[in-house]
Design an enzyme around this catalytic site. Structure first.
Site, PDB file in Angstrom:
ATOM      1  N   ASN A 162      43.876 100.030  -4.096  1.00 22.76           N
ATOM      2  CA  ASN A 162      44.431 100.586  -2.817  1.00 22.76           C
ATOM      3  C   ASN A 162      45.416 100.469  -2.130  1.00 22.76           C
ATOM      4  O   ASN A 162      46.337 101.063  -1.555  1.00 22.76           O
ATOM      5  CB  ASN A 162      43.563 100.957  -1.773  1.00 22.76           C
ATOM      6  CG  ASN A 162      42.964  99.329  -1.027  1.00 22.76           C
ATOM      7  OD1 ASN A 162      43.663  98.296  -1.943  1.00 22.76           O
ATOM      8  ND2 ASN A 162      41.935  99.129  -0.030  1.00 22.76           N
ATOM      9  N   GLY A 236      38.152  92.709  -3.050  1.00 21.08           N
ATOM     10  CA  GLY A 236      37.627  93.816  -3.806  1.00 21.08           C
ATOM     11  C   GLY A 236      35.753  94.073  -3.565  1.00 21.08           C
ATOM     12  O   GLY A 236      35.782  94.356  -2.102  1.00 21.08           O
ATOM     13  N   SER A 237      35.452  94.480  -4.251  1.00 27.35           N
ATOM     14  CA  SER A 237      33.740  94.616  -3.447  1.00 27.35           C
ATOM     15  C   SER A 237      32.833  93.600  -3.790  1.00 27.35           C
ATOM     16  O   SER A 237      33.456  92.230  -4.266  1.00 27.35           O
ATOM     17  CB  SER A 237      33.228  95.863  -4.846  1.00 27.35           C
ATOM     18  OG  SER A 237      33.232  95.213  -6.059  1.00 27.35           O
ATOM     19  N   VAL A 238      31.931  93.908  -2.826  1.00 24.26           N
ATOM     20  CA  VAL A 238      30.841  93.464  -2.844  1.00 24.26           C
ATOM     21  C   VAL A 238      30.135  92.530  -4.494  1.00 24.26           C
ATOM     22  O   VAL A 238      30.759  91.648  -4.788  1.00 24.26           O
ATOM     23  CB  VAL A 238      29.580  93.097  -2.090  1.00 24.26           C
ATOM     24  CG1 VAL A 238      28.799  92.042  -2.279  1.00 24.26           C
ATOM     25  CG2 VAL A 238      30.334  93.198  -0.857  1.00 24.26           C
ATOM     26  N   THR A 240      32.084  92.826  -6.967  1.00 21.02           N
ATOM     27  CA  THR A 240      32.739  91.703  -7.738  1.00 21.02           C
ATOM     28  C   THR A 240      33.147  90.350  -7.514  1.00 21.02           C
ATOM     29  O   THR A 240      33.442  89.436  -8.133  1.00 21.02           O
ATOM     30  CB  THR A 240      34.439  92.745  -7.772  1.00 21.02           C
ATOM     31  OG1 THR A 240      33.690  93.820  -8.754  1.00 21.02           O
ATOM     32  CG2 THR A 240      35.604  91.504  -8.631  1.00 21.02           C
ATOM     33  N   GLY A 241      32.884  90.295  -5.938  1.00 21.37           N
ATOM     34  CA  GLY A 241      32.775  88.808  -5.072  1.00 21.37           C
ATOM     35  C   GLY A 241      31.917  88.099  -5.670  1.00 21.37           C
ATOM     36  O   GLY A 241      32.233  86.647  -5.953  1.00 21.37           O
ATOM     37  N   GLU A 258      38.209  88.777   0.305  1.00 22.37           N
ATOM     38  CA  GLU A 258      37.738  89.728   1.622  1.00 22.37           C
ATOM     39  C   GLU A 258      37.320  91.095   0.803  1.00 22.37           C
ATOM     40  O   GLU A 258      38.074  91.069  -0.235  1.00 22.37           O
ATOM     41  CB  GLU A 258      39.492  90.516   1.664  1.00 22.37           C
ATOM     42  CG  GLU A 258      38.969  91.799   3.033  1.00 22.37           C
ATOM     43  CD  GLU A 258      40.873  91.880   2.668  1.00 22.37           C
ATOM     44  OE1 GLU A 258      40.768  93.163   2.861  1.00 22.37           O
ATOM     45  OE2 GLU A 258      41.156  91.876   2.675  1.00 22.37           O
ATOM     46  N   CYS A 293      38.754  98.362   3.060  1.00 18.51           N
ATOM     47  CA  CYS A 293      37.538  98.035   3.154  1.00 18.51           C
ATOM     48  C   CYS A 293      37.177  97.906   4.571  1.00 18.51           C
ATOM     49  O   CYS A 293      36.274  97.593   5.587  1.00 18.51           O
ATOM     50  CB  CYS A 293      37.183  96.259   2.051  1.00 18.51           C
ATOM     51  SG  CYS A 293      39.220  95.316   2.541  1.00 18.51           S
ATOM     52  N   GLU A 471      43.065  85.487   6.459  1.00 15.54           N
ATOM     53  CA  GLU A 471      44.105  85.706   6.442  1.00 15.54           C
ATOM     54  C   GLU A 471      44.890  86.383   7.260  1.00 15.54           C
ATOM     55  O   GLU A 471      44.452  86.833   8.236  1.00 15.54           O
ATOM     56  CB  GLU A 471      44.068  87.272   5.159  1.00 15.54           C
ATOM     57  CG  GLU A 471      43.134  86.640   3.441  1.00 15.54           C
ATOM     58  CD  GLU A 471      43.630  87.025   2.783  1.00 15.54           C
ATOM     59  OE1 GLU A 471      43.539  87.602   1.944  1.00 15.54           O
ATOM     60  OE2 GLU A 471      42.924  88.762   3.089  1.00 15.54           O
TER      61      GLU A 471
END
Length: 502
Positions: A162, A236-238, A240-241, A258, A293, A471
Site C-alpha cells: 500500500n 502485512g496481514s494477520v 502472513t504474521g 504491524e 490496516c 513503531e
C-alpha cells in the site's frame, strides 16, 4: 514496458530490475522474472526479477558480513548517512511517487506525502542515535555494573503493497540507526519504487548493509526463518504474521509486527454529524482505496445523529473520485491487483445479500477511461449487524460499514468483539466521556475528535492480532537493540583509599 515508448512514466521507471545484494545488482539464481501490470490502466510495466531461496541465502550472508563493519561505525556517522538518504528521498519525491502511482495504484499527489513521511522518519531516527543508552547499577565500592545496547545483527523487513517506497525508505531508518544491516523484501505486487530507491542510494552505505530482494513467498520464508537472521519485521496481514511467527519460532528471534485492523469510529450524540461524516470518509482512507490496516472501516454512530450522518456521507465521499493514479488531479486510486479487486467485489456482493443497506458506491466507475483499471467507487453500507462479514473481516478495500447504537455497553462489546485491535477514533465534546471510552476500547492507537493521522514520537502499534511492538518512536529504535549487562569486580589489592590527602 508501457504501451507508448515515449510515455513520460517510462523514463521514470528503474533501469535495474534485478536483486540488489552486497552493493551490486545481480540476476536471480533461478533466472525467473515476472511481469508487472499497472492496476490503474492495465498496461505492462515490464518485468522484474523474482528472488528465490538461494538469493535470500546470498543476501543474508552479505548482510552478516557487512554487520561486522556497520556496527562499529559511530552512531553519529550512521546518522549522517541516514540524513543523506532523507535528502535524496526529498529530492526525488515526485519521481518515486509517480512510480508508486503507476505500480501500486495509489494517487500520485497523495504519494508525495509518503516522501515527506519517509524522509521525516530517516531524520527522526538519525536524531535519536545517542538515545540508545544503557544504565549503571550501584554495587558498592568493590565492583562496577552497567548495561549497554547493541544491535541484533541481520534484520529482515517484509513490506506491504500500500505504501511501497515509504515503507522501504522509512522503515530501514531505525534498524540502520541502531547498527543493524537489513535485507528488504518489497511487495511482489509493486516493487518498482523500491528498486528505484536502491538505485538512488547506491554507494551511500557500505556494501551489504542494505539489500533488496523482490520476490514472493519462497524468499519470504527464508528471510523469516534463517538461522543468521537476528530479527524479523513485517507489515502485512494477520495470516502472513502468523506464518512469520511460526517460521521465526524455530530460531527464537524477536519480531516487530504491524498486522491487520478492523478499526472502529465511535460517535456520541453530541458530535457534529457533518464532522463525523467527513471523519468517516477520511478515516476509511478512500484515497488509497481503503488499503490501509489503520482504516476506520466500522462506524458506530449514536442513533440520535445516525441518519444525519448518513445524509452527509454522500457529500463527504464525493471528494474521493477514482481516476488514473498518475494524474495529479486524481483523489482516489485503484485496487492493487485483480485478485484483491475480485475479493473486494465479493465482500460487496455478500453485504448486499446479508441485508446491509447500500448508501453509496458499490460498483466500478462509469468513466470509460477507467474501464481497464481495478477501480471501485467509495462504498458505504448502513444498518450493518455484528453477524455480517463486513462487520468482522478486514476487507482491505473501500468498503465502510456503519451501524447505529443506543446502549453504550453493548456498543463497546461489539467494538471489542473482533480479533483486531489497531486503531480507534472517538467523537464527542465530552472530555470525561472521551477518556472513559479511550480506556475501554481494545486498540493500540486512539484518536479523539481526529482520525488517520500519525505523529512521529507517538508509539504506533496494535493489540490482539493487530501486531507486536511499537513503531515511529524511541521504542522502535530500542527494539532493534538488545541489552547486555557487564559486571566488573575491582581488585581489592589494587584499591587504595587515601585518607586525609590534601
Amino acid at each position: 514496458m508501457l504501451d507508448e515508448p515515449n510515455d513520460p512514466i517510462t523514463t521514470l521507471l528503474p533501469s535495474q530490475r534485478g536483486l540488489y545484494v552486497a552493493g551490486a545488482w545481480r540476476e536471480p539464481a533461478s533466472g525467473r522474472h515476472v511481469e508487472l501490470t499497472s492496476p490503474g490502466t492495465g498496461q505492462s510495466l515490464g518485468t522484474v526479477a523474482e528472488a528465490g531461496a538461494a538469493d535470500a541465502e546470498a543476501a543474508i550472508a552479505a548482510a552478516k558480513a557487512a554487520f561486522r563493519e556497520w556496527r562499529d561505525v559511530t552512531p553519529n556517522e550512521r546518522a549522517k548517512i541516514l540524513r543523506s538518504i532523507a535528502a535524496i528521498v526529498r529530492e526525488n519525491a515526485r519521481e518515486l511517487a509517480t512510480i508508486d502511482a503507476a505500480d501500486c495504484g495509489n494517487p500520485m499527489t497523495a504519494m508525495l506525502g509518503d516522501a515527506d513521511i519517509a524522509s521525516a522518519q530517516l531524520d527522526f531516527f538519525a536524531g535519536l542515535v545517542t538515545e540508545m543508552k544503557g544504565a549503571s547499577i550501584p554495587m558498592g565500592p568493590g565492583s562496577v555494573n552497567f548495561s549497554l545496547r547493541e544491535p541484533h545483527g541481520v534484520v529482515t523487513k517484509i513490506m506491504p503493497f500500500n505504501h511501497p517506497f515509504m515503507f522501504c525508505a522509512g522503515k530501514i531508518a531505525a534498524p540502520l540507526a541502531a547498527g543493524n544491516t537489513v535485507v528488504v523484501k518489497p511487495p511482489e505486487q509493486a516493487p518498482l519504487s523500491s528498486l528505484r530507491f536502491a538505485e538512488l542510494i547506491d554507494g551511500l552505505l557500505p556494501p551489504g548493509v542494505f539489500n533488496l530482494l523482490p520476490g514472493g513467498r519462497e524468499v519470504g520464508e527464508v528471510l523469516s526463518g534463517h538461522r543468521d537472521v537476528a530479527m524479523v519485521s513485517l507489515i502485512g496481514s494477520v495470516r502472513t504474521g502468523q506464518a512469520v511467527m511460526r517460521s521465526a519460532a524455530e530460531t527464537i528471534k524477536p519480531l516487530l509486527l504491524e498486522l491487520g485492523g478492523k478499526n472502529a469510529l465511535i460517535a456520541y450524540p453530541d458530535a457534529d454529524p457533518r464532522e463525523v461524516a467527513r471523519a468517516l470518509a477520511a478515516g476509511m482512507n478512500f484515497t488509497w482505496c481503503g488499503q490501509s490496516c489503520g482504516s476506520t472501516s466500522r462506524g458506530f454512530i449514536h442513533a440520535a445523529i445516525y441518519e444525519d450522518v448518513l445524509a452527509h456521507l454522500a457529500e463527504a465521499c464525493a471528494a474521493y473520485r477514482p481516476g488514473i493514479p498518475t494524474d495529479p488531479s486524481t483523489t482516489m486510486g485503484a485496487i492493487v491487483s485483480r485478485m484483491q479487486y475480485e475479493r473486494v467485489k465479493e465482500f460487496i456482493a455478500a453485504s448486499k445479500a446479508e441485508g446491509a443497506r447500500l448508501v453509496a458506491g458499490g460498483g466500478h466507475p462509469s468513466d470509460p477511461a477507467l474501464e481497464d483499471g481495478f477501480f471501485i467507487e467509495p462504498t458505504v453500507f448502513a444498518d450493518v449487524t455484528p453477524t455480517m462479514r463486513i462487520a468482522r473481516e478486514e476487507v482491505f478495500g473501500p468498503v465502510l460499514a456503519i451501524a447505529p447504537w443506543r446502549d453504550e455497553a453493548a456498543m463497546l462489546e461489539e467494538v471489542n468483539a473482533v480479533e483486531y485491535g489497531l486503531t480507534c477514533s472517538i467523537w464527542t465534546d465530552d472530555l470525561h466521556q472521551a477518556h472513559l471510552t479511550a480506556r475501554e476500547v481494545e486498540a493500540g492507537y486512539v484518536w479523539i475528535n481526529d482520525v488517520s493521522k500519525h505523529f512521529l514520537g507517538a508509539p504506533f502499534g496494535g493489540v490482539k492480532q493487530s501486531g507486536l511492538g511499537r513503531e515511529e518512536c524511541l521504542e522502535e529504535l530500542l527494539a532493534y537493540t538488545r541489552e547486555k549487562n557487564v559486571h566488573l569486580r575491582l581488585n581489592p589489592s589494587r584499591t587504595r583509599l587515601v585518607r586525609g590527602a590534601v
